[in-house]
Write a protein that holds these residues in place. Structure first.
Motif, PDB file in Angstrom:
ATOM      1  N   LYS A  84       0.834  -1.193   0.000  1.00 39.92           N
ATOM      2  CA  LYS A  84       0.000   0.000   0.000  1.00 39.92           C
ATOM      3  C   LYS A  84       0.875   1.252   0.000  1.00 39.92           C
ATOM      4  O   LYS A  84       1.848   1.343   0.754  1.00 39.92           O
ATOM      5  CB  LYS A  84      -0.926   0.002   1.217  1.00 39.92           C
ATOM      6  N   GLN A  85       0.519   2.199  -0.822  1.00 38.49           N
ATOM      7  CA  GLN A  85       1.341   3.400  -0.991  1.00 38.49           C
ATOM      8  C   GLN A  85       1.566   4.133   0.330  1.00 38.49           C
ATOM      9  O   GLN A  85       2.658   4.649   0.589  1.00 38.49           O
ATOM     10  CB  GLN A  85       0.692   4.339  -2.009  1.00 38.49           C
ATOM     11  N   LYS A  86       0.568   4.135   1.192  1.00 38.55           N
ATOM     12  CA  LYS A  86       0.655   4.856   2.453  1.00 38.55           C
ATOM     13  C   LYS A  86       1.796   4.350   3.324  1.00 38.55           C
ATOM     14  O   LYS A  86       2.389   5.110   4.093  1.00 38.55           O
ATOM     15  CB  LYS A  86      -0.663   4.729   3.214  1.00 38.55           C
TER      16      LYS A  86
ATOM     17  N   ALA B 112       6.912   8.551   6.751  1.00 42.79           N
ATOM     18  CA  ALA B 112       6.042   9.582   6.188  1.00 42.79           C
ATOM     19  C   ALA B 112       4.568   9.203   6.282  1.00 42.79           C
ATOM     20  O   ALA B 112       3.731   9.806   5.605  1.00 42.79           O
ATOM     21  CB  ALA B 112       6.425   9.851   4.727  1.00 42.79           C
ATOM     22  N   ILE B 113       4.242   8.229   7.109  1.00 45.45           N
ATOM     23  CA  ILE B 113       2.838   7.832   7.271  1.00 45.45           C
ATOM     24  C   ILE B 113       2.051   8.977   7.892  1.00 45.45           C
ATOM     25  O   ILE B 113       2.450   9.536   8.919  1.00 45.45           O
ATOM     26  CB  ILE B 113       2.734   6.570   8.153  1.00 45.45           C
ATOM     27  N   THR B 114       0.962   9.338   7.272  1.00 45.44           N
ATOM     28  CA  THR B 114       0.150  10.449   7.759  1.00 45.44           C
ATOM     29  C   THR B 114      -0.914   9.945   8.731  1.00 45.44           C
ATOM     30  O   THR B 114      -1.330   8.792   8.679  1.00 45.44           O
ATOM     31  CB  THR B 114      -0.529  11.184   6.592  1.00 45.44           C
ATOM     32  N   GLY B 115      -1.336  10.837   9.626  1.00 45.12           N
ATOM     33  CA  GLY B 115      -2.402  10.496  10.560  1.00 45.12           C
ATOM     34  C   GLY B 115      -1.942   9.773  11.798  1.00 45.12           C
ATOM     35  O   GLY B 115      -2.764   9.353  12.615  1.00 45.12           O
ATOM     36  N   GLY B 116      -0.627   9.617  11.964  1.00 43.32           N
ATOM     37  CA  GLY B 116      -0.091   8.977  13.163  1.00 43.32           C
ATOM     38  C   GLY B 116       0.205   7.503  12.955  1.00 43.32           C
ATOM     39  O   GLY B 116      -0.684   6.732  12.579  1.00 43.32           O
ATOM     40  N   THR B 117       1.460   7.111  13.159  1.00 43.66           N
ATOM     41  CA  THR B 117       1.825   5.704  12.970  1.00 43.66           C
ATOM     42  C   THR B 117       1.242   4.817  14.065  1.00 43.66           C
ATOM     43  O   THR B 117       0.920   3.655  13.824  1.00 43.66           O
ATOM     44  CB  THR B 117       3.358   5.549  12.935  1.00 43.66           C
ATOM     45  N   SER B 118       1.100   5.343  15.254  1.00 43.20           N
ATOM     46  CA  SER B 118       0.507   4.558  16.334  1.00 43.20           C
ATOM     47  C   SER B 118      -0.940   4.212  16.000  1.00 43.20           C
ATOM     48  O   SER B 118      -1.380   3.066  16.185  1.00 43.20           O
ATOM     49  CB  SER B 118       0.579   5.339  17.655  1.00 43.20           C
TER      50      SER B 118
END
Length: 221
Positions: free
Chosen positions: A157-159, A165-171
């Motif tokens: 998956k591109q995300k 650079a994962i958006t919205g928080g890696t946790s």
């Protein structure tokens, strides 16, 4: 030295040459490093021993770090094989500002950092971008070995192609990926232990993990 609210834990390898003290912001990071440090430094068994000092979150670490480093300053002067590694999450902070803050704390404690003097230093500051969980997404195979129900397509998956650079928080992203295994919410320390024991440090795609890994190995030449 660490007080009762953030006791250090020692994980001795054998009789040591280098003494490594890690300062981390929470017990989930400690849980991961318990497993990862010996694997990262597997070619140097018998050349080091280490302790991990977890705190009650990043604000707690940054608040208490000046006093902790000052307490170590005199001890380090008499032990050339002593090294401190400080590891914190970037979260939503500016990376350069956070690094400058850490460097300033070390300077005030009269400790020389790797950034200031790469060939002769006492302390390494490292930042996990943006959170420790990015390191886990850097090794999706390890995630799937720990949690087989996670779809194989996660890695493509591109995300998730750039873990830092994962958006919205890696946790939050890891919590969603592991919802079948952590139905009551992500148990960070448990996930850290279960994923880390399958991780291969040599293939991790997280740049911030690679920088941390290489800094440790470079301690031995």
């Amino acid at each position: 030295f660490p007080s009762h609210d953030n006791q250090s834990r020692g994980y001795q390898v054998t009789s040591a040459h280098l003494q490594l003290h890690f300062y981390v912001e929470d017990v989930s990071t400690e849980a991961a490093l318990q497993i990862l440090i010996p694997v990262i430094l597997k070619d140097h068994q018998g050349e080091f021993e280490y302790e991990i000092h977890p705190f009650r979150g990043k604000p707690d670490l940054l608040k208490k770090l000046p006093q902790r480093l000052q307490a170590y300053a005199s001890r380090i002067q008499h032990n050339p094989n002593f090294r401190i590694i400080v590891l914190v999450d970037r979260d939503d902070e500016d990376c350069r500002s956070l690094k400058q803050r850490l460097e300033g704390i070390a300077e005030q404690a009269h400790l020389v950092t790797r950034t200031a003097r790469p060939d002769d230093f006492q302390l390494i500051n490292r930042i996990a971008i943006e959170e420790l969980e990015a390191w886990f997404f850097g090794d999706v195979i390890a995630i799937r070995q720990a949690y087989p129900k996670v779809p194989q397509s996660l890695a493509s998956k591109q995300k998730f192609r750039d873990p830092d650079a994962i958006t919205g928080g890696t946790s939050e992203a890891l919590e969603r990926a592991l919802k079948h295994y952590h139905p009551g919410g992500l148990e960070k320390s448990r996930a850290a232990r279960e994923i880390s024991k399958h991780m291969n440090p040599d293939v991790n795609r997280s740049i911030s993990f690679q920088v941390f890994r290489d800094a440790l190995r470079q301690l031995f030449g």
